[in-house]
Design a protein around this motif. Sequence first.
Motif, mmCIF file in Angstrom:
data_model
loop_
_atom_site.group_PDB
_atom_site.id
_atom_site.type_symbol
_atom_site.label_atom_id
_atom_site.label_comp_id
_atom_site.label_asym_id
_atom_site.label_seq_id
_atom_site.Cartn_x
_atom_site.Cartn_y
_atom_site.Cartn_z
ATOM 1 N N LEU A 272 4.911 6.973 -27.373
ATOM 2 C CA LEU A 272 4.458 5.693 -27.546
ATOM 3 C C LEU A 272 4.807 4.444 -26.601
ATOM 4 N N VAL A 273 6.003 4.535 -26.130
ATOM 5 C CA VAL A 273 6.543 3.556 -25.354
ATOM 6 C C VAL A 273 5.776 3.807 -23.824
ATOM 7 N N LEU A 274 5.418 5.030 -23.581
ATOM 8 C CA LEU A 274 4.779 5.266 -22.170
ATOM 9 C C LEU A 274 3.219 4.666 -22.312
ATOM 10 N N LEU A 275 2.667 4.734 -23.399
ATOM 11 C CA LEU A 275 1.416 3.977 -23.718
ATOM 12 C C LEU A 275 1.506 2.638 -23.675
ATOM 13 N N ALA B 226 3.566 1.080 -22.238
ATOM 14 C CA ALA B 226 3.882 0.630 -20.666
ATOM 15 C C ALA B 226 2.567 0.413 -19.758
ATOM 16 N N ILE B 227 1.551 0.973 -20.116
ATOM 17 C CA ILE B 227 0.316 0.913 -19.432
ATOM 18 C C ILE B 227 -0.087 -0.455 -19.076
ATOM 19 N N GLN B 228 -0.227 -1.536 -19.975
ATOM 20 C CA GLN B 228 -0.579 -2.868 -19.671
ATOM 21 C C GLN B 228 0.330 -3.488 -18.616
ATOM 22 N N PRO B 229 1.718 -3.359 -18.769
ATOM 23 C CA PRO B 229 2.415 -3.992 -17.530
ATOM 24 C C PRO B 229 2.513 -3.517 -16.075
ATOM 25 N N ILE B 230 2.013 -2.024 -16.436
ATOM 26 C CA ILE B 230 1.859 -1.237 -15.019
ATOM 27 C C ILE B 230 0.625 -1.727 -14.335
ATOM 28 N N ARG B 231 -0.416 -1.856 -15.150
ATOM 29 C CA ARG B 231 -1.545 -2.302 -14.723
ATOM 30 C C ARG B 231 -1.592 -3.938 -13.960
ATOM 31 N N LEU B 232 -1.019 -4.580 -14.894
ATOM 32 C CA LEU B 232 -1.102 -6.187 -14.282
ATOM 33 C C LEU B 232 0.091 -6.183 -13.030
ATOM 34 N N VAL B 233 1.184 -5.520 -12.999
ATOM 35 C CA VAL B 233 2.115 -5.559 -11.690
ATOM 36 C C VAL B 233 2.063 -4.354 -10.764
ATOM 37 N N GLY B 234 0.950 -3.464 -10.924
ATOM 38 C CA GLY B 234 0.953 -2.226 -10.338
ATOM 39 C C GLY B 234 1.035 -1.939 -8.975
ATOM 40 N N HIS C 182 -0.334 -1.277 -5.152
ATOM 41 C CA HIS C 182 -1.264 -0.245 -4.538
ATOM 42 C C HIS C 182 -1.328 1.132 -5.216
ATOM 43 N N PHE C 183 -0.103 1.285 -5.991
ATOM 44 C CA PHE C 183 -0.044 2.702 -6.743
ATOM 45 C C PHE C 183 -0.487 2.457 -8.121
ATOM 46 N N GLY C 184 -0.981 1.331 -8.422
ATOM 47 C CA GLY C 184 -1.322 0.991 -10.042
ATOM 48 C C GLY C 184 -2.174 2.179 -10.656
ATOM 49 N N GLY C 185 -3.143 2.518 -10.046
ATOM 50 C CA GLY C 185 -4.160 3.578 -10.669
ATOM 51 C C GLY C 185 -3.340 4.644 -10.790
ATOM 52 N N ALA C 186 -2.551 5.369 -9.840
ATOM 53 C CA ALA C 186 -1.809 6.660 -10.022
ATOM 54 C C ALA C 186 -0.646 6.417 -10.893
ATOM 55 N N ALA C 187 -0.085 5.320 -10.995
ATOM 56 C CA ALA C 187 0.859 5.236 -12.043
ATOM 57 C C ALA C 187 0.355 5.231 -13.365
ATOM 58 N N ILE C 188 -0.748 4.881 -13.580
ATOM 59 C CA ILE C 188 -1.469 4.690 -15.011
ATOM 60 C C ILE C 188 -1.737 6.244 -15.260
ATOM 61 N N ALA D 115 -0.642 8.888 -14.232
ATOM 62 C CA ALA D 115 0.652 9.667 -14.411
ATOM 63 C C ALA D 115 1.192 9.227 -15.891
ATOM 64 N N THR D 116 1.048 7.922 -16.115
ATOM 65 C CA THR D 116 1.826 7.638 -17.461
ATOM 66 C C THR D 116 0.900 8.280 -18.739
#
Length: 154
Positions: A67-70, A72-80, A82-88, A90-91
């Motif tokens: 639940l926490v990982l899901l 976390a997707i929005q904050p990662i997307r906003l401040v991700g 150049h690795f934002g897509g890969a981080a999302i 992976a999440t």
Amino acid sequence: MTGPDPDPARPVEHPDPLPAVPPRDAGAAGGTGAPGGGEPAGRRSGLRNPGAAVRGLGAGTLGLEALVLLLAIQPIRLVGGHFGGAAIAATVALAVAAVLLAGLMRRPWAWSAGTLLQGLLLLAGLLHWSLFGLGVIFALVWAYALHVRRVILG
């Protein structure tokens, strides 16, 4: 004054709030008693089903992690960065793995796989710093769950 003082020479009788419970027979209900009539050998924790309680702890921990990982997707997307897509990606993959493992906690290898999942979350911190922070937090929570498992199951 509500009444006469009790006679100090006479002992005060208190009603027994709990009825006396006879000790359980070691052979009753399929239990194996400990020598000397103590606790049954398999119930050190006092739980009715310690294995199920520990599995519930592991599944709850992994479910909360997913639940926490899901979330976390929005904050990662906003401040991700150049690795934002890969981080999302992976999440999402780690959240799906956590949900699957939560459902497989009956398997003996699921605890080891849960530990591996925590390591993968720490490694995902290379993609985004917030995943490393979540990895540290959930690694500590998982270590505590493993400790509780070891204490309860022996």
